[in-house]
Design a protein around this motif. Structure first.
Motif: not given
Length: 342
Positions: A28-31, A109-113
């Motif tokens: 659920g994360e992105v770098r 991922q939702h905090r990387a818009v």
């Protein structure tokens, strides 16, 4: 990769530039390869005061909630199509050791818009805390709106206390985008120029003359929403200039930690005193704010720079301590850290 970390709370001297392993995104994360990191008062306050415990892995805390960059890897459950996406970040360091003051950060991922086309990384790194806080302040009135959009505040008058600050600047721009008439208080000619550049139609110097009379002249029917940075100082003024059923949304404790509210005037006119802290804003309201802020950026309604009333102050990554000090000492405008050039 280069990272700024602190392993104990204290002044800017606790910040160190270190080499850390490249982090891997979890489920659920992105770098994100960070290009620009934004600095807010909450960043130096979190560093200087044990508001939250430091990570227990011994690796220290990377500061700064806001930033902008490019997604370069995704974790399980995240579409691979997000790789290469330009994004703005919010609450990067909240609940995580990975803030935005490093070359790469991992974030839910939702905090990387997605950053709207044409918007710079400077704009993206300046959103987060100021714009989301401003949106919440502008949407807590009894009769809404719950989300800003063009026309959503048509016919309303908004008073922004401290219109030359970062939250004040966002509040002016968002309120104007939503169709409101905006009055703002400032402390001098320079800040009045910045507030007008952001879009405020009326500026009132609270240090000269009677501010309540000047505000009432600009808003003869009273103010509908107050975006308040100094409630301890301005409570009496806010009550004096608001209309029945107005909302006074306060997001900071500038001027003192205790407030005396004129009770009879408040309850007799059904005034709402609403506290706002981004970390505890309801999830639904936060999601609405993220969506609206991105829409405002896409419309060209949220801008940065001198011409938008928000001068930029730039620092290199290894001067993050100086950047924190600049914010703590009240730099007028937005303090940014150029991470990609580290």
């Amino acid at each position: 990769m280069k990272s700024i970390v602190y392993t104990q709370h204290g002044g800017p001297e606790v910040l160190s530039l270190v080499e850390r392993p490249l982090p891997e995104p979890g489920p659920g994360e992105v770098r994100v390869k960070v290009h620009v990191s934004g600095v807010n008062p909450t960043d130096w306050k979190s560093r200087s005061t044990p508001m939250r415990p430091l990570p227990d892995d011994g690796g220290g805390q990377v500061p700064n909630q806001d930033g902008a960059g490019v997604v370069d890897a995704v974790g399980e459950g995240v579409p691979a199509s997000r790789v290469g996406e330009r994004v703005w970040l919010y609450l990067a360091a909240y609940g995580s050791g990975h803030g935005s003051a490093q070359e790469y950060t991992v974030i839910p991922q939702h905090r990387a818009v997605p950053l709207p086309e044409g918007a710079s990384f400077d704009v993206g790194a300046s959103l987060g805390v100021p714009a989301l806080t401003a949106h919440r302040c502008l949407t807590v009135a009894e009769d809404g709106p719950r989300q800003l959009a063009p026309g959503a505040l048509a016919g309303r008058t908004v008073l922004v206390a401290g219109g030359a600050g970062a939250v004040g600047n966002s509040a002016i721009q968002l309120a104007r985008w939503a169709g409101a008439t905006v009055v703002t208080t400032i402390s001098g000619d320079r800040k009045a120029e910045l507030a007008r550049a952001a879009g405020a139609q009326h500026t009132v110097n609270y240090r000269t003359g009677k501010a309540d009379a000047a505000i009432r002249e600009a808003a003869p029917n009273g103010v509908d929403i107050v975006v308040e940075v100094s409630p301890a100082t301005n409570a009496g003024l806010d009550v004096a200039v608001t209309a029945n059923n107005a909302a006074i949304a306060y997001y900071a404790n500038n001027g003192g930690d205790e407030i005396t509210i004129p009770l009879r005037e408040s309850f007799s006119r059904n005034l709402r005193w609403q506290g706002v802290l981004l970390y505890t804003v309801p999830d639904e309201a936060l999601a609405a704010a993220v969506e609206a802020v991105s829409a405002a950026v896409a419309d060209g309604a949220l801008r940065v720079g001198e011409e938008a009333g928000l001068p930029l102050h730039r620092y290199a990554l290894d001067r993050t301590g100086d950047a924190h000090t600049a914010v703590e000492e009240g730099a007028v405008g937005k303090v940014l850290i150029d991470v990609a050039d580290a």
